[in-house]
Design an enzyme around this catalytic site. Structure first.
Site, PDB file in Angstrom:
ATOM      1  N   SER A 186       0.830  -1.194   0.000  1.00 28.77           N
ATOM      2  CA  SER A 186       0.000   0.000   0.000  1.00 28.77           C
ATOM      3  C   SER A 186       0.875   1.258   0.000  1.00 28.77           C
ATOM      4  CB  SER A 186      -0.942  -0.058   1.204  1.00 28.77           C
ATOM      5  OG  SER A 186      -1.969   0.885   1.115  1.00 28.77           O
ATOM      6  N   ASP A 245      -8.874  -4.272  -6.149  1.00 31.51           N
ATOM      7  CA  ASP A 245      -8.363  -3.531  -4.991  1.00 31.51           C
ATOM      8  C   ASP A 245      -9.121  -2.211  -4.847  1.00 31.51           C
ATOM      9  OD1 ASP A 245      -6.832  -1.998  -3.148  1.00 31.51           O
ATOM     10  OD2 ASP A 245      -5.037  -3.124  -3.677  1.00 31.51           O
ATOM     11  N   HIS A 297      -7.443  -5.548  -0.917  1.00 28.69           N
ATOM     12  CA  HIS A 297      -6.347  -4.584  -0.923  1.00 28.69           C
ATOM     13  C   HIS A 297      -5.026  -5.330  -0.774  1.00 28.69           C
ATOM     14  CE1 HIS A 297      -4.064  -1.034  -0.473  1.00 28.69           C
ATOM     15  NE2 HIS A 297      -4.023  -1.001   0.845  1.00 28.69           N
TER      16      HIS A 297
END
Length: 489
Positions: A208, A429, A457
């Site tokens: 991320s 995602d 995610h």
């Protein structure tokens, strides 16, 4: 990448053959010798998501290194950076450094909790993580207990006023660190960590926001890049407005997928996907005027927004959303409030980790943009059309009132001259939508894209065998994925 909602911001197919071209230089092989300079010792202050102490896992050690408060003044004032490692269980290649996202997540606590998920990598690597500057133990940003107030704001006037008060509280409590947080400074810290653990090159696994940090590191230190994997890619060139709209689209798609899956599993929330979505939207919307009592607290509209998006980050947690929403429909908001608390870092005693405050400080440092109330309102109108659950009534934006200027240095990415960098993008995602993965791959110049056709995610921690095999082969053996590598859900 976590996004503060409320008043912070609106916002295998068969695995292709693996090539060996562009193989990264291997890390030094030190099976028994510790070549680093960190004074490792027993971990004493690890905490879980609820803020309660957790025992250190076997083989885990903690330590600190010094970093300049201001990298432009290396001989000046220093801050401590907190580190954690899980020592390699087999023939050691070196260290593999993790950043788990945020920005603002504690790498120390997260690795302690999640380390077992990387057991295969731990056979060959010391797993290392850290609290980036401005986070928790590393001069964590504190803002005078203002998070509760800011998150509870519902009216536009209150939102903007509380955003101003929040920014001033951050200046009062953390004014010294605020000018020196941000991704470029954290990337320079990463190179200090590389040297401190005794590695010639940095081997790195970023998730991320951690993909942004890794990309910026590779831009500033291309020759020091070892084996890099960036999972859940972030495109640093997007504006605040673009980011909010793109993420709203991602969460809307994830919400649709959740609703379809819920119906397929005999859903309590509706007989068809449209009914499921309407039920949840109506539940959240009703809380604007009728908050739900949960003990001595309330489940408010803004808290319910966070509660709904949190389980959308991972398909495995979709049933939690169904159960929590079903309970709230019957008058019990405990589970939804707990989901919101997990997002914001609220502890059982009512205090907060630095997640939300660190996140805000780093986001403001990484952007010269300072959206006005009118600009934020226009962005919110776009979001509301795409995914109403993410829209906010207030227009407060803390960066508009931030006490130190930001800059766009972290938006520049170009790793020309580095070893191959594996970028993993997930088609479903919601938080770092797939389109950002090819964008980051192109910006890096040395990126190699791996596509996962699943939900959630990030890809590696879904346990997908194809993704794990591809990533492990690169990190452990240096096998670069072939062009167009795609893994089915």
């Amino acid at each position: 990448m976590k996004k503060p909602i409320a008043t912070f911001l609106l916002g295998a197919a068969v695995l292709t053959a693996c090539g060996t071209t562009g193989e990264p230089a291997p890390a030094a092989k030190d099976k028994d010798k510790d070549t680093g300079s960190v004074a490792w010792a027993q971990c004493t202050d690890l905490v879980g998501p609820d803020g309660k102490p957790i025992p250190p896992p076997a083989g885990t050690e903690c330590g600190t290194i010094e970093a300049p408060l201001d990298h432009a003044d290396p001989g000046g004032e220093k801050i401590d950076l907190a580190l954690i490692r899980m020592k390699a269980t087999g023939d050691r290649l070196g260290s593999l450094v993790f950043n788990f996202g945020g920005p603002g997540a504690s790498g120390v606590d997260t690795l302690a909790l999640a380390g077992r998920a990387f057991a295969g990598l731990n056979q060959r690597y010391d797993l290392v993580s850290f609290d980036p500057r401005g986070v928790e133990r590393s001069a964590g940003v504190k803002c005078g207990g203002q998070v509760d107030k800011l998150l509870s704001a519902e009216a536009e006037a209150d939102a903007d006023r509380l955003a101003k008060e929040f920014a001033q509280a951050c200046k009062k409590d953390s004014g010294k660190i605020l000018p020196h947080v941000g991704t470029v400074n954290a990337a320079k810290d990463l190179d200090l960590i590389r040297a401190a653990v005794g590695d010639r090159q940095l081997n790195y696994f970023g998730f991320s926001y951690g993909t942004h940090l890794g990309a910026v590191y590779a831009t500033h230190f291309p020759k020091n890049v070892g084996r890099f994997v960036l999972d859940g890619a972030f495109d640093p060139t997007v504006t605040f407005d673009e980011r909010a709209v793109i993420q709203a689209t991602g969460f809307d798609q994830a919400f649709d997928a959740f609703a379809k899956d819920c119906v397929a599993q005999s859903c309590e929330l509706g007989a068809d996907p449209a009914a499921v979505e309407k039920t949840v939207e109506t539940l959240v919307d009703k809380l604007k005027t009728e908050p739900l009592k949960v003990g001595d607290r309330e489940l408010t509209y803004s808290m319910a927004q966070l509660a709904v998006i949190t389980p959308l980050y991972a398909k495995a947690s979709w049933p939690v959303l169904e159960q929590a929403a079903a309970a709230a429909l019957k008058g019990n908001g405990t589970a939804l409030l707990a989901l919101a608390d997990s997002y914001t870092g609220r502890k059982a005693d009512g205090t907060y980790s630095t997640m939300m405050t660190s996140l805000q400080a780093i986001n403001c440092a990484d952007n010269a943009d300072r959206p006005t109330a009118a600009e934020t309102a226009r962005t919110n109108a776009k979001v509301k059309k795409i995914f109403p659950i993410l829209s906010v009534e207030g227009s407060g934006e803390a960066c508009a009132h931030w006490p130190v200027p930001g800059n766009d240095d972290a938006k520049r990415v170009d790793a020309t001259g580095s070893a191959p960098i594996v970028v993993v993008g997930t088609k479903g995602d919601p938080a770092t939508p797939y389109r950002w993965a090819p964008a980051l791959t192109e910006q890096l110049k040395t990126g190699v894209l791996v596509t996962y056709e699943g939900e959630g995610h990030g890809a590696y921690l879904t346990g997908n065998g194809c993704v794990m095999k591809t990533v492990d082969a690169y990190l452990l053996e240096g096998k670069v994925p072939g062009e167009g590598t795609t893994c089915a859900a």
